[in-house]
Design an enzyme around this catalytic site. Structure first.
Site, PDB file in Angstrom:
ATOM      1  N   ASN A 119      23.380 -98.839  -2.486  1.00 20.66           N
ATOM      2  CA  ASN A 119      22.251 -97.308  -2.581  1.00 20.66           C
ATOM      3  C   ASN A 119      21.594 -97.571  -3.942  1.00 20.66           C
ATOM      4  O   ASN A 119      21.718 -97.690  -5.296  1.00 20.66           O
ATOM      5  CB  ASN A 119      23.652 -96.273  -2.919  1.00 20.66           C
ATOM      6  CG  ASN A 119      23.521 -96.230  -1.277  1.00 20.66           C
ATOM      7  OD1 ASN A 119      23.617 -96.478  -0.540  1.00 20.66           O
ATOM      8  ND2 ASN A 119      24.945 -95.568  -0.912  1.00 20.66           N
ATOM      9  N   ASP A 121      20.576 -93.950  -4.326  1.00 22.91           N
ATOM     10  CA  ASP A 121      21.127 -92.588  -4.921  1.00 22.91           C
ATOM     11  C   ASP A 121      21.702 -92.147  -6.214  1.00 22.91           C
ATOM     12  O   ASP A 121      21.114 -91.435  -6.479  1.00 22.91           O
ATOM     13  CB  ASP A 121      21.772 -92.293  -3.833  1.00 22.91           C
ATOM     14  CG  ASP A 121      22.565 -92.275  -3.655  1.00 22.91           C
ATOM     15  OD1 ASP A 121      23.628 -93.213  -4.087  1.00 22.91           O
ATOM     16  OD2 ASP A 121      23.123 -91.989  -2.062  1.00 22.91           O
ATOM     17  N   HIS A 138      20.332-102.468  -5.373  1.00 21.89           N
ATOM     18  CA  HIS A 138      18.848-102.982  -5.033  1.00 21.89           C
ATOM     19  C   HIS A 138      17.868-101.556  -5.781  1.00 21.89           C
ATOM     20  O   HIS A 138      17.214-100.943  -5.635  1.00 21.89           O
ATOM     21  CB  HIS A 138      18.821-102.229  -3.718  1.00 21.89           C
ATOM     22  CG  HIS A 138      19.164-102.987  -2.455  1.00 21.89           C
ATOM     23  ND1 HIS A 138      19.421-102.728  -1.393  1.00 21.89           N
ATOM     24  CD2 HIS A 138      19.727-105.224  -2.954  1.00 21.89           C
ATOM     25  CE1 HIS A 138      20.316-104.146  -0.659  1.00 21.89           C
ATOM     26  NE2 HIS A 138      19.993-104.979  -1.423  1.00 21.89           N
ATOM     27  N   THR A 248      27.879 -99.993   5.272  1.00 28.66           N
ATOM     28  CA  THR A 248      26.454-100.376   5.595  1.00 28.66           C
ATOM     29  C   THR A 248      26.873-101.185   6.759  1.00 28.66           C
ATOM     30  O   THR A 248      27.463-101.412   7.230  1.00 28.66           O
ATOM     31  CB  THR A 248      26.954-101.143   3.533  1.00 28.66           C
ATOM     32  OG1 THR A 248      25.442-102.210   4.738  1.00 28.66           O
ATOM     33  CG2 THR A 248      27.928-102.209   3.878  1.00 28.66           C
ATOM     34  N   SER A 249      25.344-101.510   7.086  1.00 21.99           N
ATOM     35  CA  SER A 249      25.124-102.310   8.356  1.00 21.99           C
ATOM     36  C   SER A 249      25.084-103.467   7.824  1.00 21.99           C
ATOM     37  O   SER A 249      25.681-104.367   9.064  1.00 21.99           O
ATOM     38  CB  SER A 249      24.028-102.128   9.124  1.00 21.99           C
ATOM     39  OG  SER A 249      22.885-102.041   8.957  1.00 21.99           O
TER      40      SER A 249
HETATM   41  P1  CNA Z   1      22.213 -98.888   6.895  1.00 22.80           P
HETATM   42  O1  CNA Z   1      21.564 -99.922   7.378  1.00 22.80           O
HETATM   43  O2  CNA Z   1      20.979 -97.399   7.310  1.00 22.80           O
HETATM   44  O3  CNA Z   1      23.241 -98.464   7.382  1.00 22.80           O
HETATM   45  C1  CNA Z   1      24.518 -97.552   7.169  1.00 22.80           C
HETATM   46  C2  CNA Z   1      25.467 -97.902   8.663  1.00 22.80           C
HETATM   47  O4  CNA Z   1      26.905 -96.947   7.509  1.00 22.80           O
HETATM   48  C3  CNA Z   1      25.231 -98.191   9.664  1.00 22.80           C
HETATM   49  O5  CNA Z   1      25.594 -98.936   9.915  1.00 22.80           O
HETATM   50  C4  CNA Z   1      26.071 -96.417   9.781  1.00 22.80           C
HETATM   51  O6  CNA Z   1      26.448 -96.627  11.128  1.00 22.80           O
HETATM   52  C5  CNA Z   1      27.197 -96.176   8.891  1.00 22.80           C
HETATM   53  N1  CNA Z   1      27.397 -94.782   8.329  1.00 22.80           N
HETATM   54  C6  CNA Z   1      26.796 -94.381   7.987  1.00 22.80           C
HETATM   55  N2  CNA Z   1      27.269 -93.316   7.765  1.00 22.80           N
HETATM   56  C7  CNA Z   1      28.345 -93.293   7.995  1.00 22.80           C
HETATM   57  C8  CNA Z   1      29.730 -92.818   7.432  1.00 22.80           C
HETATM   58  N3  CNA Z   1      29.516 -91.273   7.052  1.00 22.80           N
HETATM   59  N4  CNA Z   1      30.904 -93.012   8.175  1.00 22.80           N
HETATM   60  C9  CNA Z   1      30.767 -93.989   8.173  1.00 22.80           C
HETATM   61  N5  CNA Z   1      30.033 -95.147   8.333  1.00 22.80           N
HETATM   62  C10 CNA Z   1      28.250 -94.712   8.250  1.00 22.80           C
HETATM   63  O7  CNA Z   1      22.261 -98.460   5.653  1.00 22.80           O
HETATM   64  P2  CNA Z   1      22.643-100.003   4.753  1.00 22.80           P
HETATM   65  O8  CNA Z   1      23.101 -99.056   3.308  1.00 22.80           O
HETATM   66  O9  CNA Z   1      23.536-100.903   5.254  1.00 22.80           O
HETATM   67  O10 CNA Z   1      21.284-100.876   4.081  1.00 22.80           O
HETATM   68  C11 CNA Z   1      20.967-100.952   2.934  1.00 22.80           C
HETATM   69  C12 CNA Z   1      19.432-100.110   2.112  1.00 22.80           C
HETATM   70  C13 CNA Z   1      19.939 -99.140   2.889  1.00 22.80           C
HETATM   71  C14 CNA Z   1      18.953-100.307   0.607  1.00 22.80           C
HETATM   72  O11 CNA Z   1      17.697-100.840   0.636  1.00 22.80           O
HETATM   73  C15 CNA Z   1      19.189 -98.589   0.626  1.00 22.80           C
HETATM   74  O12 CNA Z   1      18.580 -98.722  -0.335  1.00 22.80           O
HETATM   75  C16 CNA Z   1      18.908 -98.175   1.705  1.00 22.80           C
HETATM   76  N6  CNA Z   1      19.563 -96.917   1.592  1.00 22.80           N
HETATM   77  C17 CNA Z   1      20.153 -95.520   0.587  1.00 22.80           C
HETATM   78  C18 CNA Z   1      20.837 -94.616  -0.007  1.00 22.80           C
HETATM   79  C19 CNA Z   1      21.118 -93.941  -0.228  1.00 22.80           C
HETATM   80  O13 CNA Z   1      21.465 -94.425  -1.702  1.00 22.80           O
HETATM   81  N7  CNA Z   1      22.217 -93.650  -0.161  1.00 22.80           N
HETATM   82  C20 CNA Z   1      19.192 -93.841   1.245  1.00 22.80           C
HETATM   83  C21 CNA Z   1      19.397 -94.351   2.411  1.00 22.80           C
HETATM   84  C22 CNA Z   1      19.016 -96.062   3.144  1.00 22.80           C
END
Ligand code: CNA
Length: 313
Positions: A119, A121, A138, A248-249
């Site tokens: 993340n 954030d 990241h 995370t996915s």
């Molecule tokens: P992703 O690929 O969007 O996966 C997120 C996963 O979390 C998905 O599989 C969802 O099903 C699962 N998910 C979502 N909400 C919940 C919940 N409440 N409870 C349980 N599971 C949940 O994001 P990843 O983090 O896997 O991918 C990496 C990227 C996302 C990084 O490079 C980050 O920088 C990037 N990112 C970060 C933020 C942040 O900092 N908050 C926001 C958006 C993207």
């Protein structure tokens, strides 16, 4: 790390949520890998969730692939695209989620060895996770750097530009350019374009542009911070006794590959809304991570306190 990549086999003895709670209770060097899912309960969209993810929003705006917005070559080519969209993921949160509180609880119990967060954030810091236990794989919005002169500033300095969907320019470049006499500005431009003739023909030239500021988040095509590889190979891969992956996915390498590189006898737990197939986790706890970690703590005999957890729980 010396071991070659090899998909681990599931350990037969761990299956249930009670096994997971027991592992938490008995482990002392826990590695937690987190992703965007641990912040979605605060209203921060993740990337890949259907319906709510940032990538889907980008597609509705006409961009084919969400990852293009975070590609470093595309950023250098057309920074305005990133700046027109980044406001949606800009951290302006003053609170953290129950899952962040769970990380803090592990730290307070001296069980958290390292939190590798994908993340950007910065909410781990807000939750009080020690810098020494946190790897921001990241990068983050905490600082921003000029793509031209590398000048680094606190991230907040470009937040107004991001919110206004305006490309942020480097102040140091701007000042340097402003100080140069006009003739020098012209010569700079000529050199930049490799023109042979730098004679003064009295013509008009554009003044060189100040560099574009980029938040220090890792784009596709950029290196991860050095401390990521160092900490993982020299320390954590050698002595963690439990791995917990949350929200995370696991689609972005090299973080997605970490579980398979760890010693295969170390138990691994996965907590997320969607199950995954490409890593053989011992226990997958599928659901909202705030609920799952609360239940895990309850079964471990620990009290997880957070304003979003109703007091009667
Ligand atoms: P992703 O690929 O969007 O996966 C997120 C996963 O979390 C998905 O599989 C969802 O099903 C699962 N998910 C979502 N909400 C919940 C919940 N409440 N409870 C349980 N599971 C949940 O994001 P990843 O983090 O896997 O991918 C990496 C990227 C996302 C990084 O490079 C980050 O920088 C990037 N990112 C970060 C933020 C942040 O900092 N908050 C926001 C958006 C993207």
């Amino acid at each position: 790390i010396q071991r070659s990549y090899n998909k681990r086999q599931k350990l037969a003895q761990y299956n249930t949520i009670d096994d997971a709670a027991k592992l938490l209770r008995t482990s002392h060097n826990i590695m937690v890998i987190t992703g965007a899912g641990i912040s979605t309960s605060l209203g921060i969209p993740d990337f890949r969730s259907k319906g709510t993810g940032f990538y889907e929003r980008i597609r509705t705006l006409g961009y084919e692939d969400g990852e293009d917005v975070f590609n470093i070559d595309n950023f250098d080519d057309k920074p305005n695209i990133f700046y027109s969209l980044a406001g949606d993921i800009l951290p302006d949160q003053k609170r953290f989620s129950p899952t962040h509180a769970f990380l803090r609880l592990l730290q307070d119990k001296d069980r958290l060895q390292t939190n590798y967060t994908q993340n950007i954030d910065n909410l781990e810091g807000l939750a009080g996770i020690d810098k020494e236990r946190l790897i921001q794989c990241h990068g983050s919005f905490a600082t921003a750097s000029c793509r031209k002169c590398r000048h680094k500033v606190p991230g907040e300095e470009i937040f107004d530009d991001i919110r206004a969907k305006r490309v942020a320019r480097c102040r140091r470049c701007t000042q340097t350019i402003a100080k140069q006499p006009k003739k020098k500005q012209k010569a700079f431009k000529l050199r930049k374009n490799d023109w042979e003739d730098s004679s003064d023909d009295g013509g008009e030239y554009d003044v060189p542009e100040a560099g574009v500021m980029k938040p220090d988040i890792t784009f596709f095509g950029e290196q991860l911070p050095d401390n990521f590889f160092q900490r993982f190979t020299e320390r954590d891969a050698k002595n963690v006794d439990l791995v917990v992956v949350i929200g995370t996915s696991l689609k972005v390498a090299p973080v997605s590959e970490m579980p398979n590189y760890l010693p295969h006898h170390v138990p691994q737990i996965f907590i997320s809304r969607e199950p995954i197939q490409h890593v053989n986790f011992d226990i997958q706890l599928i659901g909202d991570c705030d609920h799952v970690v609360f239940e895990l703590c309850r079964r471990a005999g620990w009290s997880l306190k957070h304003e979003m957890i109703p007091p009667h729980f």
